[in-house]
Enzyme design. Structure first.
Site, short mmCIF file in Angstrom:
data_model
loop_
_atom_site.label_atom_id
_atom_site.label_comp_id
_atom_site.label_asym_id
_atom_site.label_seq_id
_atom_site.Cartn_x
_atom_site.Cartn_y
_atom_site.Cartn_z
CG ASP A 112 7.79 -27.78 -52.40
OD1 ASP A 112 7.49 -27.37 -51.31
OD2 ASP A 112 6.95 -28.10 -53.27
CG HIS A 119 -0.92 -32.37 -50.51
ND1 HIS A 119 -1.92 -32.07 -51.46
CD2 HIS A 119 0.27 -32.47 -51.04
CE1 HIS A 119 -0.98 -31.71 -52.51
NE2 HIS A 119 0.03 -32.13 -52.26
NE ARG A 128 0.87 -43.71 -55.56
CZ ARG A 128 1.22 -42.76 -54.95
NH1 ARG A 128 1.51 -41.75 -55.74
NH2 ARG A 128 0.84 -42.45 -53.61
CD GLU A 185 1.96 -28.23 -54.53
OE1 GLU A 185 1.44 -29.27 -55.08
OE2 GLU A 185 3.06 -28.23 -54.18
CD GLU A 187 4.32 -25.77 -50.98
OE1 GLU A 187 5.63 -25.71 -50.30
OE2 GLU A 187 4.21 -26.39 -52.20
CG ASP A 219 5.89 -25.27 -55.44
OD1 ASP A 219 6.49 -24.60 -56.03
OD2 ASP A 219 5.91 -26.48 -55.22
NE ARG A 223 -1.29 -30.11 -58.70
CZ ARG A 223 -0.58 -30.03 -57.70
NH1 ARG A 223 0.43 -30.76 -57.64
NH2 ARG A 223 -1.09 -29.50 -56.70
CD GLN A 226 3.22 -32.74 -59.69
OE1 GLN A 226 2.25 -31.57 -59.99
NE2 GLN A 226 3.29 -33.32 -58.60
CE LYS A 239 4.75 -29.74 -57.47
NZ LYS A 239 4.01 -29.49 -56.67
CB THR A 243 8.25 -20.99 -56.33
OG1 THR A 243 8.31 -22.28 -56.74
CG2 THR A 243 7.93 -21.10 -54.90
CB THR A 330 -0.08 -28.83 -50.61
OG1 THR A 330 0.64 -28.75 -52.12
CG2 THR A 330 -1.49 -28.46 -50.63
CD GLU A 344 -4.94 -31.73 -51.52
OE1 GLU A 344 -4.94 -32.36 -50.49
OE2 GLU A 344 -4.15 -30.87 -51.49
#
Length: 398
Positions: A112, A119, A128, A185, A187, A219, A223, A226, A239, A243, A330, A344
């Site tokens: 992936d 994204h 962050r 996600e 994709e 996917d 969160r 993660q 993750k 999928t 993503t 997001e």
């Protein structure tokens, strides 16, 4: 537009300009390979009789390589567009309502990527907020990680809410509990047909010699799991639980009209990543939550293109195997309604979505159904459909 005698196919998104491959079974019989034409499956085992079409996956056919892929596609286009071909092919058309679609290919390895600059920047700002959105390496190479091929599942498979370690807001020690921040996600996945031996890299110019086609990918991502686990080695249990992929593999040849040079890259990539062909893809995705459209991600906005992903994935001599799947990461655009994840869309859960029934979602609840679909311009000027990938969240098993 290439026209076909199959009723309704030309206007369906699954006409002769498309012809995606899949695997189906009917009435308890063994699975076999077919192509979708309108609201029918064309049984290739019955029509063409080649042994690879009697298989339970596309892998034997994909392993034949691009010369065979093109020859079969050309033959099918001819048969579906002529009255002579109709006599041979029509007896092998089966209504979709009479078949069960299966996983289209056996996944060998799964990688992936993380190729949308929008994204990656959004995630950086959310996770962050006091640092630069992008890490220093991001514009120099397509960032990726190896996933778990055994949990790649076909569209329609229920998704059990994963359990793992997560840290409650404000807490110091983790708890072991079901994920409270289950996400999606949106994709695009690339399916490898022709493999390579170990020690041989694949240059960007050889992309179409190895990649058979594309699928839609969801996917699923926990969160909270993660966020706790990803430092310092990246995604793992957040993750690897599931999928989902769409049932139809759209051949690269069907996407010729969707190709363009790709997004400008600055700084210029190192020579092994420098593009030699147009493999940017102008695809329009749509994400639905419980039947309501919540996002329209544009694949054309992706920063890294799939030929660059493949070149980087193999530059160290890692081999390719038939059935390898690598996904784009993503897909998100510049506008808020173009983001391909709830992370997001709700900005880390701080700005929940309000659905038409008045309910709100920061992340997925049990019973929620997510469907991702996509379209592109076909070679004849019409629209082709990439199908859809769907899944419904089930309660945690423990």
């Amino acid at each position: 537009m290439t026209t076909t005698w199959v009723p309704g196919a030309d206007a369906s998104g699954f006409g002769a300009d498309n012809l995606p491959y899949g695997v189906f079974s009917r009435g308890g019989a063994a699975p076999r390979v077919g192509v979708r034409v309108g609201e029918y499956v064309l049984d290739l085992a019955g029509l063409l009789g080649e042994p690879e079409f009697f298989a339970s996956s596309l892998n034997p056919f994909m392993a034949r390589g691009p010369v065979t892929w093109l020859a079969v596609r050309t033959k099918l286009c001819g048969m579906l567009g002529s009255e002579d071909g109709r006599q041979a092919a029509e007896p092998h058309l089966i209504p979709l309502s009479e078949v069960e679609l299966r996983m289209p290919f056996e996944v060998a390895d799964y990688v992936d990527f993380y190729c949308s600059i929008e994204h990656a920047s959004n995630v950086g700002r959310i996770f962050r907020p006091d640092d630069a959105p992008l890490k220093p390496n991001w514009k120099h190479l397509p960032v990726g990680y190896h996933g778990r091929s055994g949990t790649v599942v076909p569209s329609g498979t229920g998704i059990v809410r994963p359990t793992g370690q997560r840290r409650e807001p404000g807490g110091e020690a983790p708890v072991f509990a079901p994920s409270a921040r289950l996400d999606i996600e949106a994709e695009l996945g690339f399916v490898v047909g022709a493999g390579t031996p170990m020690g041989r890299s694949v240059p960007v110019g050889d992309f179409a010699e190895h990649v058979f086609g594309v699928v839609l990918v969801n996917d699923w991502s926990a969160r909270d799991i993660q966020a706790w686990e990803y430092v310092p080695l990246g995604p793992f249990l957040g993750k690897s639980f599931a999928t989902s992929v769409s049932p139809w593999v759209v051949p690269l040849d069907a996407l010729g009209a969707a190709r363009f040079a790709g997004r400008e890259q600055d700084p210029e990539p190192l020579p092994y990543l420098k593009r030699t062909a147009d493999w940017g893809l102008d695809l329009a995705l749509q994400v639905e939550l419980n039947g309501e459209v919540v996002s329209r991600p544009p694949y054309a906005a992706m920063y890294w293109t799939p030929d660059q992903m493949l070149a980087h994935m193999t530059c160290n001599g890692a081999s390719l195997r038939t059935g390898d799947l690598y996904a784009s990461g993503t897909i998100s655009g510049e506008e808020s309604g173009q983001r391909g994840s709830l992370l997001e869309l709700t900005w880390g859960g701080k700005e929940p979505l309000t659905l038409s029934d008045g309910s709100t979602r920061a992340f997925l609840e049990d019973g929620d159904t997510v469907t991702i679909s996509a379209t592109a311009t076909g070679m004849g000027g019409g629209s082709i459909c990439l199908g859809e990938v769907t899944g419904t969240v089930r309660p945690a098993s423990h």
